[in-house]
Motif scaffolding. Sequence first.
Motif, PDB file in Angstrom:
ATOM      1  N   ASP A  78       0.507  -1.533  -4.789  1.00 47.35           N
ATOM      2  CA  ASP A  78      -0.700  -0.771  -4.457  1.00 47.35           C
ATOM      3  C   ASP A  78      -1.842  -1.265  -5.328  1.00 47.35           C
ATOM      4  O   ASP A  78      -1.635  -1.638  -6.486  1.00 47.35           O
ATOM      5  N   SER A  79      -3.042  -1.219  -4.782  1.00 46.46           N
ATOM      6  CA  SER A  79      -4.192  -1.713  -5.538  1.00 46.46           C
ATOM      7  C   SER A  79      -4.706  -0.684  -6.547  1.00 46.46           C
ATOM      8  O   SER A  79      -5.490  -1.015  -7.424  1.00 46.46           O
ATOM      9  N   LYS A  80      -4.247   0.550  -6.450  1.00 43.97           N
ATOM     10  CA  LYS A  80      -4.755   1.610  -7.332  1.00 43.97           C
ATOM     11  C   LYS A  80      -3.821   1.874  -8.523  1.00 43.97           C
ATOM     12  O   LYS A  80      -2.665   2.266  -8.346  1.00 43.97           O
ATOM     13  N   LYS A 127      -1.974   5.308  -8.902  1.00 44.64           N
ATOM     14  CA  LYS A 127      -0.762   5.466  -8.070  1.00 44.64           C
ATOM     15  C   LYS A 127       0.424   4.862  -8.829  1.00 44.64           C
ATOM     16  O   LYS A 127       1.520   5.415  -8.846  1.00 44.64           O
ATOM     17  N   PHE A 158       5.609   5.849  -0.276  1.00 46.69           N
ATOM     18  CA  PHE A 158       6.107   5.954   1.104  1.00 46.69           C
ATOM     19  C   PHE A 158       5.772   4.730   1.933  1.00 46.69           C
ATOM     20  O   PHE A 158       4.598   4.333   1.960  1.00 46.69           O
ATOM     21  N   GLY A 197       0.841  -1.207   0.000  1.00 40.41           N
ATOM     22  CA  GLY A 197       0.000   0.000   0.000  1.00 40.41           C
ATOM     23  C   GLY A 197       0.867   1.245   0.000  1.00 40.41           C
ATOM     24  O   GLY A 197       0.742   2.129   0.827  1.00 40.41           O
ATOM     25  N   THR A 198       1.735   1.307  -0.982  1.00 38.23           N
ATOM     26  CA  THR A 198       2.780   2.351  -1.021  1.00 38.23           C
ATOM     27  C   THR A 198       2.248   3.746  -1.366  1.00 38.23           C
ATOM     28  O   THR A 198       2.892   4.740  -1.073  1.00 38.23           O
ATOM     29  N   ALA A 257      -2.782  -6.882  -1.738  1.00 37.32           N
ATOM     30  CA  ALA A 257      -1.852  -7.722  -0.990  1.00 37.32           C
ATOM     31  C   ALA A 257      -2.424  -9.120  -0.791  1.00 37.32           C
ATOM     32  O   ALA A 257      -1.701 -10.114  -0.858  1.00 37.32           O
ATOM     33  N   GLU A 258      -3.756  -9.194  -0.597  1.00 31.34           N
ATOM     34  CA  GLU A 258      -4.395 -10.496  -0.348  1.00 31.34           C
ATOM     35  C   GLU A 258      -4.132 -11.478  -1.492  1.00 31.34           C
ATOM     36  O   GLU A 258      -4.068 -12.686  -1.272  1.00 31.34           O
ATOM     37  N   ARG A 311       2.941   1.708   5.670  1.00 30.03           N
ATOM     38  CA  ARG A 311       2.573   2.892   6.445  1.00 30.03           C
ATOM     39  C   ARG A 311       1.158   3.306   6.096  1.00 30.03           C
ATOM     40  O   ARG A 311       0.822   3.425   4.909  1.00 30.03           O
TER      41      ARG A 311
HETATM   42  N1  SAH Z   1       1.841   4.187   2.355  1.00 26.42           N
HETATM   43  C1  SAH Z   1       1.433   5.443   1.772  1.00 26.42           C
HETATM   44  C2  SAH Z   1      -0.037   5.432   1.327  1.00 26.42           C
HETATM   45  C3  SAH Z   1      -1.047   5.224   2.430  1.00 26.42           C
HETATM   46  S1  SAH Z   1      -2.724   5.290   1.841  1.00 26.42           S
HETATM   47  C4  SAH Z   1       1.698   6.575   2.745  1.00 26.42           C
HETATM   48  O1  SAH Z   1       1.910   6.319   3.912  1.00 26.42           O
HETATM   49  O2  SAH Z   1       1.689   7.737   2.314  1.00 26.42           O
HETATM   50  C5  SAH Z   1      -3.099   3.573   1.717  1.00 26.42           C
HETATM   51  C6  SAH Z   1      -2.741   2.968   0.373  1.00 26.42           C
HETATM   52  O3  SAH Z   1      -2.836   1.555   0.489  1.00 26.42           O
HETATM   53  C7  SAH Z   1      -3.665   3.393  -0.756  1.00 26.42           C
HETATM   54  O4  SAH Z   1      -2.892   3.857  -1.839  1.00 26.42           O
HETATM   55  C8  SAH Z   1      -4.435   2.112  -1.114  1.00 26.42           C
HETATM   56  O5  SAH Z   1      -4.705   2.013  -2.503  1.00 26.42           O
HETATM   57  C9  SAH Z   1      -3.470   1.015  -0.650  1.00 26.42           C
HETATM   58  N2  SAH Z   1      -4.099  -0.233  -0.188  1.00 26.42           N
HETATM   59  C10 SAH Z   1      -5.069  -0.364   0.757  1.00 26.42           C
HETATM   60  N3  SAH Z   1      -5.369  -1.661   0.948  1.00 26.42           N
HETATM   61  C11 SAH Z   1      -4.577  -2.374   0.106  1.00 26.42           C
HETATM   62  C12 SAH Z   1      -4.421  -3.778  -0.175  1.00 26.42           C
HETATM   63  N4  SAH Z   1      -5.163  -4.691   0.460  1.00 26.42           N
HETATM   64  N5  SAH Z   1      -3.513  -4.153  -1.089  1.00 26.42           N
HETATM   65  C13 SAH Z   1      -2.768  -3.229  -1.746  1.00 26.42           C
HETATM   66  N6  SAH Z   1      -2.875  -1.894  -1.533  1.00 26.42           N
HETATM   67  C14 SAH Z   1      -3.757  -1.470  -0.620  1.00 26.42           C
END
Ligand code: SAH
Length: 243
Positions: A102-104, A107, A84, A79-80, A130-131, A149
């Motif tokens: 990241d799932s999006k 991004k 970050f 979930g970068t 991630a799952e 984070r």
């Molecule tokens: N780590 C970054 C972003 C935090 S926001 C920072 O600290 O700034 C959370 C991010 O996690 C989002 O971009 C969302 O798309 C991603 N996310 C949430 N659940 C997720 C999952 N199960 N697998 C992959 N990405 C995920």
Amino acid sequence: MQKLIDGAQKLGINLSDKQITQFKLYYQELVSWNKKFNLTTITDYQEVQTKHFLDSLTVVLALTEEELRQPGFSIIDIGTGAGFPGIPLKLFLPQSRLVLLDSKAKKATFLQHIIEQLELSHVEVVIGRAEETAHQPLFRENFTLVVSRAVASLPTLVELALPFCHIGGKFVAQKKGKIEQEIVEASKSIDVLGGKLNQVKKVELEELSDRRYLVIIDKICPSPEKYPRRAGTPARHPIIGAE
Ligand code: SAH
């Protein structure tokens, strides 16, 4: 980048001119892309240096000298978002292999761009949850360091993250605020997923004085095949409970 330079020094990191130039460029691109894509709410020059860049680098406090020197050091950031803590860590450890997950997709577009701009090698952007990604052989139990984070509560996060970590590796979760309860609740999840709580380390930096912690978990046994469960389940039904 003076705030970052000074803060990093307190972490024992002397940033080179090349690294400083890379952080500057990262800042410029982040702010410029943020006008089109919603990447971050923090855009102020000083604040990005501390709350994004320096905060990401605090992960090194969880690592030993030996781990930092280890050849083939590999990192996955779950979930970068806009990178970050993964990208600042890569800038500090240029030899490491990095996977940004990241799932999006939007991004990922930014991340690909920034990797090219910063001329980073051995970095892979993976769009996925991630799952699901944690069950792919290329990723499962394949990293020295797993970081995350601001993605989920600790019991959920442990289920998402520990399967990526190889035995002897570490999962470092960056957490903020009141975390005592979360840590107690995560103890079952840590146990089930093959981890052992190593330490909860408070970040002691005047630049980041708002109660930031590193939850450091060692991977000591393989994670059972059934974990992580289906997308959404770790968040909806976290494995909760004291051991
Ligand atoms: N780590 C970054 C972003 C935090 S926001 C920072 O600290 O700034 C959370 C991010 O996690 C989002 O971009 C969302 O798309 C991603 N996310 C949430 N659940 C997720 C999952 N199960 N697998 C992959 N990405 C995920």
